[in-house]
Design a protein around this motif. Sequence first.
Motif, PDB file in Angstrom:
ATOM      1  N   LEU A   1       0.830  -1.326  -0.196  1.00  0.00           N
ATOM      2  CA  LEU A   1       0.042   0.177  -0.042  1.00  0.00           C
ATOM      3  C   LEU A   1       0.888   1.134   0.047  1.00  0.00           C
ATOM      4  O   LEU A   1       1.730   1.271   0.960  1.00  0.00           O
ATOM      5  CB  LEU A   1      -1.000  -0.045   1.111  1.00  0.00           C
ATOM      6  CG  LEU A   1      -1.736   1.217   1.514  1.00  0.00           C
ATOM      7  CD1 LEU A   1      -2.828   1.389   0.405  1.00  0.00           C
ATOM      8  CD2 LEU A   1      -2.524   1.144   2.970  1.00  0.00           C
ATOM      9  N   VAL A   2       0.645   2.131  -0.855  1.00  0.00           N
ATOM     10  CA  VAL A   2       1.306   3.443  -0.835  1.00  0.00           C
ATOM     11  C   VAL A   2       0.406   4.348  -1.331  1.00  0.00           C
ATOM     12  O   VAL A   2      -0.701   4.422  -1.956  1.00  0.00           O
ATOM     13  CB  VAL A   2       2.430   3.004  -1.800  1.00  0.00           C
ATOM     14  CG1 VAL A   2       1.889   2.967  -3.314  1.00  0.00           C
ATOM     15  CG2 VAL A   2       3.525   4.428  -2.052  1.00  0.00           C
ATOM     16  N   GLN A   3       0.846   5.706  -0.976  1.00  0.00           N
ATOM     17  CA  GLN A   3      -0.002   7.121  -1.387  1.00  0.00           C
ATOM     18  C   GLN A   3       0.364   7.325  -2.701  1.00  0.00           C
ATOM     19  O   GLN A   3       1.306   6.914  -3.129  1.00  0.00           O
ATOM     20  CB  GLN A   3       0.288   7.910  -0.237  1.00  0.00           C
ATOM     21  CG  GLN A   3      -0.292   7.798   0.960  1.00  0.00           C
ATOM     22  CD  GLN A   3      -0.074   8.935   1.832  1.00  0.00           C
ATOM     23  OE1 GLN A   3       0.895   9.826   1.541  1.00  0.00           O
ATOM     24  NE2 GLN A   3      -0.972   9.369   2.842  1.00  0.00           N
TER      25      GLN A   3
ATOM     26  N   LEU B   1       7.207   2.069  -5.584  1.00  0.00           N
ATOM     27  CA  LEU B   1       7.455   0.856  -5.233  1.00  0.00           C
ATOM     28  C   LEU B   1       8.288   0.040  -6.166  1.00  0.00           C
ATOM     29  O   LEU B   1       8.348   0.332  -7.426  1.00  0.00           O
ATOM     30  CB  LEU B   1       6.035  -0.047  -5.209  1.00  0.00           C
ATOM     31  CG  LEU B   1       5.107   0.186  -3.947  1.00  0.00           C
ATOM     32  CD1 LEU B   1       3.891  -0.524  -4.191  1.00  0.00           C
ATOM     33  CD2 LEU B   1       5.609  -0.344  -2.562  1.00  0.00           C
ATOM     34  N   ARG B   2       9.056  -0.826  -5.457  1.00  0.00           N
ATOM     35  CA  ARG B   2       9.637  -1.572  -6.630  1.00  0.00           C
ATOM     36  C   ARG B   2       9.232  -3.058  -6.260  1.00  0.00           C
ATOM     37  O   ARG B   2       9.353  -3.761  -5.341  1.00  0.00           O
ATOM     38  CB  ARG B   2      11.112  -1.589  -6.255  1.00  0.00           C
ATOM     39  CG  ARG B   2      12.360  -2.393  -7.174  1.00  0.00           C
ATOM     40  CD  ARG B   2      13.736  -2.332  -6.507  1.00  0.00           C
ATOM     41  NE  ARG B   2      14.563  -2.701  -7.533  1.00  0.00           N
ATOM     42  CZ  ARG B   2      15.786  -3.227  -7.438  1.00  0.00           C
ATOM     43  NH1 ARG B   2      16.333  -3.656  -6.135  1.00  0.00           N
ATOM     44  NH2 ARG B   2      16.637  -3.443  -8.216  1.00  0.00           N
ATOM     45  N   LEU B   3       9.008  -3.884  -7.619  1.00  0.00           N
ATOM     46  CA  LEU B   3       8.691  -4.891  -7.499  1.00  0.00           C
ATOM     47  C   LEU B   3       9.743  -5.989  -8.098  1.00  0.00           C
ATOM     48  O   LEU B   3      10.617  -5.485  -8.934  1.00  0.00           O
ATOM     49  CB  LEU B   3       7.460  -5.237  -8.449  1.00  0.00           C
ATOM     50  CG  LEU B   3       6.112  -4.491  -7.957  1.00  0.00           C
ATOM     51  CD1 LEU B   3       4.985  -4.893  -9.425  1.00  0.00           C
ATOM     52  CD2 LEU B   3       5.811  -4.459  -6.794  1.00  0.00           C
ATOM     53  N   SER B   4       9.744  -7.102  -7.573  1.00  0.00           N
ATOM     54  CA  SER B   4      10.890  -8.059  -7.983  1.00  0.00           C
ATOM     55  C   SER B   4      10.125  -9.311  -8.182  1.00  0.00           C
ATOM     56  O   SER B   4       9.219  -9.720  -7.707  1.00  0.00           O
ATOM     57  CB  SER B   4      11.899  -8.351  -6.960  1.00  0.00           C
ATOM     58  OG  SER B   4      12.537  -7.139  -6.359  1.00  0.00           O
TER      59      SER B   4
ATOM     60  N   LEU C   1      10.547  -4.204 -11.374  1.00  0.00           N
ATOM     61  CA  LEU C   1       9.779  -3.365 -12.086  1.00  0.00           C
ATOM     62  C   LEU C   1       9.717  -1.868 -10.966  1.00  0.00           C
ATOM     63  O   LEU C   1       9.027  -2.121  -9.622  1.00  0.00           O
ATOM     64  CB  LEU C   1       8.439  -3.506 -12.283  1.00  0.00           C
ATOM     65  CG  LEU C   1       7.398  -2.448 -12.882  1.00  0.00           C
ATOM     66  CD1 LEU C   1       7.624  -2.343 -14.340  1.00  0.00           C
ATOM     67  CD2 LEU C   1       5.981  -3.181 -12.805  1.00  0.00           C
ATOM     68  N   GLN C   2      10.487  -0.653 -11.269  1.00  0.00           N
ATOM     69  CA  GLN C   2      10.606   0.194 -10.714  1.00  0.00           C
ATOM     70  C   GLN C   2       9.313   1.166 -10.951  1.00  0.00           C
ATOM     71  O   GLN C   2       9.171   1.307 -12.112  1.00  0.00           O
ATOM     72  CB  GLN C   2      11.798   1.065 -10.741  1.00  0.00           C
ATOM     73  CG  GLN C   2      11.940   2.277  -9.992  1.00  0.00           C
ATOM     74  CD  GLN C   2      11.879   2.102  -8.411  1.00  0.00           C
ATOM     75  OE1 GLN C   2      12.491   1.212  -8.009  1.00  0.00           O
ATOM     76  NE2 GLN C   2      11.177   2.939  -7.640  1.00  0.00           N
ATOM     77  N   MET C   3       8.584   1.543  -9.947  1.00  0.00           N
ATOM     78  CA  MET C   3       7.233   2.130 -10.208  1.00  0.00           C
ATOM     79  C   MET C   3       7.434   3.597  -9.385  1.00  0.00           C
ATOM     80  O   MET C   3       7.111   3.641  -8.228  1.00  0.00           O
ATOM     81  CB  MET C   3       5.877   1.552  -9.812  1.00  0.00           C
ATOM     82  CG  MET C   3       6.119  -0.095 -10.412  1.00  0.00           C
ATOM     83  SD  MET C   3       4.468  -0.757 -10.231  1.00  0.00           S
ATOM     84  CE  MET C   3       4.641  -1.085  -8.383  1.00  0.00           C
TER      85      MET C   3
END
Length: 116
Positions: free
Chosen positions: A11-13, A18-21, A80-82
């Motif tokens: 959860l993020v504002q 976020l960084r997914l791996s 995936l760097q978001m």
Amino acid sequence: QGQLVESGGGLVQAGGSLRLSCAASGSSISFNDMGWYRQAPGKQRELVARITSGGRTNYADSVKGRFTISRDNTKRTVYLQMNSLKPEDTAVYYCNSRTVWGAEDWGQGTQVTVSS
């Protein structure tokens, strides 16, 4: 083909990052095209970003300039760097691996929720 395990969701504002791996077990991913897809409630799964074995990338128009896909073949991991996340980025994000013969694997997905 092996197993793909995603991590990094949460959860993020809005405006956050976020960084997914996606970690692959089993065989090497060096010759595989890798991708991130997402599926929001009530919607079809859609491509977010892909990276070829040679490192070429393509992105959905909705994430261009905000998301970056990368890979580390030595770690068998795709990232995936978001950045600049928006509420409409809320979805379950899935990792995909495709061999040169067209065989595919999918991860179990990781939830990303962006609050406004």
